[in-house]
Design a protein around this motif. Structure first.
Motif, PDB file in Angstrom:
ATOM      1  N   PRO A 152       0.830  -1.208   0.000  1.00 50.25           N
ATOM      2  CA  PRO A 152       0.000   0.000   0.000  1.00 50.25           C
ATOM      3  C   PRO A 152       0.857   1.248   0.000  1.00 50.25           C
ATOM      4  O   PRO A 152       1.983   1.251   0.507  1.00 50.25           O
ATOM      5  N   GLU A 153       0.321   2.313  -0.570  1.00 45.95           N
ATOM      6  CA  GLU A 153       1.048   3.579  -0.650  1.00 45.95           C
ATOM      7  C   GLU A 153       1.405   4.081   0.746  1.00 45.95           C
ATOM      8  O   GLU A 153       2.487   4.609   0.972  1.00 45.95           O
ATOM      9  N   ASP A 154       0.487   3.948   1.686  1.00 46.70           N
ATOM     10  CA  ASP A 154       0.724   4.368   3.069  1.00 46.70           C
ATOM     11  C   ASP A 154      -0.026   3.400   3.977  1.00 46.70           C
ATOM     12  O   ASP A 154      -1.241   3.506   4.143  1.00 46.70           O
ATOM     13  N   ASP A 160      -5.562   3.019   9.652  1.00 48.39           N
ATOM     14  CA  ASP A 160      -6.508   3.950  10.249  1.00 48.39           C
ATOM     15  C   ASP A 160      -7.895   3.792   9.633  1.00 48.39           C
ATOM     16  O   ASP A 160      -8.913   3.835  10.332  1.00 48.39           O
ATOM     17  N   MET A 161      -7.945   3.613   8.316  1.00 46.65           N
ATOM     18  CA  MET A 161      -9.221   3.447   7.633  1.00 46.65           C
ATOM     19  C   MET A 161      -9.939   2.180   8.089  1.00 46.65           C
ATOM     20  O   MET A 161     -11.173   2.142   8.159  1.00 46.65           O
ATOM     21  N   LEU A 162      -9.180   1.159   8.421  1.00 39.73           N
ATOM     22  CA  LEU A 162      -9.783  -0.108   8.845  1.00 39.73           C
ATOM     23  C   LEU A 162     -10.314  -0.053  10.271  1.00 39.73           C
ATOM     24  O   LEU A 162     -11.425  -0.512  10.547  1.00 39.73           O
ATOM     25  N   TYR A 163      -9.528   0.499  11.201  1.00 46.17           N
ATOM     26  CA  TYR A 163      -9.875   0.356  12.613  1.00 46.17           C
ATOM     27  C   TYR A 163     -10.533   1.573  13.245  1.00 46.17           C
ATOM     28  O   TYR A 163     -11.312   1.432  14.192  1.00 46.17           O
ATOM     29  N   ALA A 164     -10.254   2.758  12.733  1.00 49.23           N
ATOM     30  CA  ALA A 164     -10.845   3.955  13.336  1.00 49.23           C
ATOM     31  C   ALA A 164     -12.371   3.940  13.340  1.00 49.23           C
ATOM     32  O   ALA A 164     -12.990   4.324  14.343  1.00 49.23           O
ATOM     33  N   MET A 193      -8.129   1.457  -1.412  1.00 43.20           N
ATOM     34  CA  MET A 193      -6.707   1.200  -1.649  1.00 43.20           C
ATOM     35  C   MET A 193      -6.491   0.717  -3.090  1.00 43.20           C
ATOM     36  O   MET A 193      -5.550   1.150  -3.767  1.00 43.20           O
ATOM     37  N   GLU A 194      -7.357  -0.162  -3.558  1.00 36.67           N
ATOM     38  CA  GLU A 194      -7.227  -0.691  -4.915  1.00 36.67           C
ATOM     39  C   GLU A 194      -7.389   0.410  -5.959  1.00 36.67           C
ATOM     40  O   GLU A 194      -6.639   0.483  -6.931  1.00 36.67           O
ATOM     41  N   VAL A 195      -8.350   1.282  -5.747  1.00 36.81           N
ATOM     42  CA  VAL A 195      -8.575   2.385  -6.685  1.00 36.81           C
ATOM     43  C   VAL A 195      -7.355   3.296  -6.734  1.00 36.81           C
ATOM     44  O   VAL A 195      -6.907   3.729  -7.802  1.00 36.81           O
ATOM     45  N   ARG A 196      -6.786   3.595  -5.583  1.00 38.42           N
ATOM     46  CA  ARG A 196      -5.636   4.492  -5.521  1.00 38.42           C
ATOM     47  C   ARG A 196      -4.435   3.875  -6.224  1.00 38.42           C
ATOM     48  O   ARG A 196      -3.648   4.563  -6.865  1.00 38.42           O
ATOM     49  N   GLN A 197      -4.285   2.545  -6.069  1.00 40.07           N
ATOM     50  CA  GLN A 197      -3.137   1.896  -6.690  1.00 40.07           C
ATOM     51  C   GLN A 197      -3.273   1.834  -8.210  1.00 40.07           C
ATOM     52  O   GLN A 197      -2.273   1.860  -8.924  1.00 40.07           O
TER      53      GLN A 197
END
Length: 199
Positions: A152-154, A160-164, A193-197
């Motif tokens: 992943p890029e970051d 954070d996106m998963l657990y927040a 994440m897939e879209v960003r990649q």
């Protein structure tokens, strides 16, 4: 008693049975009397476990309280196997299930009344939030190492996106925690994440 035997006794690992008794006593106090009544002394008196033994497992009453509230929660272990999405779904479902209970509401109420820098809040952050997040990191890094997904890029943002969202919903209580919510969080984070990649 010889000095060597005495030193071995002092240095032996704390009894798992004593730990379990202390946890049960702490859980009973929390559920029946509330966090304000939970002290190491009260747990020792109720469980019959000595204070030194309790302190070998937990450094303070807040850590013990959090451990007692999390009885039965496996830290989000997935059992291994399956795709990254399958493992993250299993972990997130385990996490949501642990908090969609009376215990979860008790944790939320206790944290809402706690100072952000209190030992209780720190224990929750370390024992639950960060441990769940680190398990997610292991799963993602494992998938990257096996070549089943690009890095992943970051990864911090992805975690954070998963657990927040889970802890946001738990602490604010504006909407219920559910298995459907758990699935949506995982799939949305992975889709972004897939879209960003690809972009």
């Amino acid at each position: 008693m010889s000095q060597d035997l005495e030193q071995r006794k002092r240095g032996r690992p704390p009894s798992l049975a004593a730990r379990a008794k202390a946890l049960r006593a702490a859980h009973d106090i929390l559920m029946n009397e509330g966090f304000g009544r939970l002290t190491i002394e009260a747990v020792a008196a109720k469980s019959g476990v000595s204070k030194p033994t309790i302190y070998r497992h937990w450094s303070n009453a807040s850590e013990l309280a959090m451990a007692a509230l999390m009885i039965g929660y496996d830290g989000g272990e997935t059992g291994g196997g399956g795709s990254l999405e399958d493992q993250l779904l299993a972990q997130m479902r385990s996490l949501v299930t642990a908090f969609a209970t009376t215990r979860g509401r008790q944790i939320a109420l206790t944290l809402a009344a706690s100072d952000p820098e209190s030992e209780m809040t720190k224990a929750f952050r370390n024992r639950v939030i960060l441990s769940s997040r680190e398990r997610g990191r292991e799963l993602i890094e494992g998938a990257v190492n096996h070549g089943s997904m690009p890095a992943p890029e970051d990864i911090e943002v992805l975690l954070d996106m998963l657990y927040a969202p889970v802890f946001y919903r738990l602490l604010l209580g504006h909407l219920p925690l559910s298995l459907e919510f758990a699935d949506s969080v995982v799939r949305a984070a992975l889709a972004i994440m897939e879209v960003r990649q690809k972009g």
